[in-house]
Design a protein around this motif. Structure first.
Motif, short mmCIF file in Angstrom:
data_model
loop_
_atom_site.label_atom_id
_atom_site.label_comp_id
_atom_site.label_asym_id
_atom_site.label_seq_id
_atom_site.Cartn_x
_atom_site.Cartn_y
_atom_site.Cartn_z
N VAL A 78 -7.20 4.69 -15.50
CA VAL A 78 -7.16 3.17 -17.05
C VAL A 78 -5.86 4.06 -18.44
CG1 VAL A 78 -8.32 1.67 -18.33
CG2 VAL A 78 -8.97 1.59 -16.37
N PHE A 81 -2.43 4.56 -16.29
CA PHE A 81 -2.20 3.54 -16.38
C PHE A 81 -0.82 3.71 -17.82
CE2 PHE A 81 -0.68 -1.06 -16.96
CZ PHE A 81 -0.36 -1.83 -15.32
N LYS A 85 2.90 3.75 -18.05
CA LYS A 85 3.79 2.50 -18.63
C LYS A 85 4.59 3.04 -19.34
CE LYS A 85 3.62 -2.12 -19.89
NZ LYS A 85 4.48 -1.82 -21.13
N TRP A 192 1.54 -9.47 -15.55
CA TRP A 192 1.55 -8.44 -14.48
C TRP A 192 0.13 -8.53 -13.71
CZ3 TRP A 192 2.76 -3.11 -15.27
CH2 TRP A 192 3.36 -2.96 -15.91
N ILE A 193 -0.58 -9.55 -13.95
CA ILE A 193 -1.73 -10.41 -13.20
C ILE A 193 -0.79 -10.43 -11.54
CG2 ILE A 193 -3.46 -11.95 -12.80
CD1 ILE A 193 -3.97 -10.30 -14.37
N GLY A 196 3.47 -7.24 -11.74
CA GLY A 196 3.29 -6.73 -11.78
C GLY A 196 1.75 -5.52 -10.86
N LEU A 197 0.77 -5.96 -11.49
CA LEU A 197 -0.21 -5.21 -10.85
C LEU A 197 -0.73 -5.16 -9.25
CD1 LEU A 197 -3.61 -6.27 -13.48
CD2 LEU A 197 -2.00 -3.87 -12.58
N PRO A 198 0.54 -6.54 -8.55
CA PRO A 198 0.34 -6.59 -7.45
C PRO A 198 0.68 -5.79 -6.63
CG PRO A 198 0.26 -8.67 -7.95
CD PRO A 198 -0.01 -8.23 -9.27
N LEU A 200 1.96 -2.82 -7.98
CA LEU A 200 1.58 -1.47 -8.23
C LEU A 200 -0.63 -0.90 -7.45
CD1 LEU A 200 2.27 -0.92 -12.12
CD2 LEU A 200 3.60 -0.01 -10.56
N MET A 201 -0.90 -2.36 -6.69
CA MET A 201 -1.97 -2.28 -6.28
C MET A 201 -2.55 -1.14 -5.62
SD MET A 201 -5.05 -2.78 -7.47
CE MET A 201 -5.29 -4.26 -8.97
N LEU A 204 -2.22 2.84 -7.34
CA LEU A 204 -3.56 2.42 -8.29
C LEU A 204 -4.38 2.96 -7.05
CD1 LEU A 204 -3.18 -0.48 -10.41
CD2 LEU A 204 -2.46 1.90 -11.27
#
Length: 282
Positions: A78, A81, A85, A192-193, A196-198, A200-201, A204
């Motif tokens: 966390v 991240f 960024k 991001w939801i 971005g996050l999909p 980078l998942m 991650l």
């Protein structure tokens, strides 16, 4: 019939194959073989694995190692991240300075790191004495010689490693994606939801598995901090091979196999989930 042509450049692989055989495959086979041997007699048995999962001292070591690894990896990723960024969005000069600091701190681990935290947060540490003078009870009463202290130290060396691993992942977020989200009237949170996050998942999850394994096998820091009294899987394994009075190689081999299986399970689950996420993104 086609003849197989000999390729001389393949001989360059011979030293690497020899190293893999001598320092990885043969020790691995030896550990697995010894884990099924009876102590002293050398017969085949499952008693070593029964002892690992039935005796509280070994079961608690496994639980503590997994718990500390998960917590330190989660908190570390966390914070990393946010740092990755920020580094991705900074100018080239600041980014180079930040990367230099990360490279330096990522190599600061083991015994020197444990001594540094003892100097800062030990019973007579600098920060503890300062906290007592200022009346900060939470810091003044913090016990660095505990599982919470181990978690704090592990988080410290997880953050630089995770940040270094995540910075290249942000290159996958193109500016066109953000512009397209703005055109569709998506705010920053929605971007991001859903975007971005999909993207980078997979990175991650891969980073999380590396952090988990890195914490799971950490030995020097915990040993230096608690002088071998930490109930962790690597500490218990070392006790079996370097005991002052007796060595229990067979039981130590069984503990080593359990550690290897935990790491294999972590990486295997990560590969399965990551493969699925990449298919969904594509």
């Amino acid at each position: 019939m086609n003849k197989i042509k000999f390729k001389p450049y393949l001989l360059a692989l011979a030293p690497f194959l020899l190293l893999i055989l001598l320092f990885e495959l043969l020790p691995l086979c030896s550990i697995i073989f010894k884990s099924f041997m009876e102590e002293g007699s050398g017969g085949f048995t499952f008693d070593n694995y029964i002892n690992v999962f039935s005796k509280p001292i070994y079961r608690q070591a496994i639980i503590n190692s997994i718990t500390i690894s998960i917590i330190s990896a989660a908190v570390g990723i966390v914070v990393a991240f946010i740092g990755a960024k920020a580094a991705h969005n900074t100018e080239s000069l600041m980014k180079r300075v930040f990367m230099s600091i990360l490279n330096m701190t990522s190599n600061f681990a083991g015994v020197p790191l444990a001594f540094s935290f003892i100097i800062l947060l030990g019973k007579t540490g600098v920060l503890v004495i300062l906290a007592k003078a200022l009346g900060i009870e939470s810091m003044a009463t913090f016990d660095i010689y505990s599982n919470n202290g181990l978690i704090l130290i592990y988080i410290y060396f997880q953050i630089p490693l995770a940040t270094l691993l995540l910075i290249p992942a942000f290159n996958a977020l193109r500016e066109e994606y953000r512009e397209a989200a703005k055109i569709l009237r998506a705010n920053s949170f929605q971007y991001w939801i859903h975007v971005g996050l999909p993207i980078l998942m997979p990175s991650l999850l891969s980073t999380f598995s590396v952090l988990f394994a890195n914490s799971l096998v950490a030995y020097g820091t915990a040993y230096a901090l608690l002088s071998g009294n930490a109930s962790l899987l690597p500490i218990r394994i070392s006790e079996m091979f370097v005991g002052d009075l007796t060595q229990r190689v067979e039981l130590g081999s069984a503990l080593s196999v359990v550690l290897l299986l935990l790491m294999a399970l972590a990486f295997g689950a990560n590969n399965m989930v990551t493969r699925k996420l990449r298919k969904d993104v594509q």
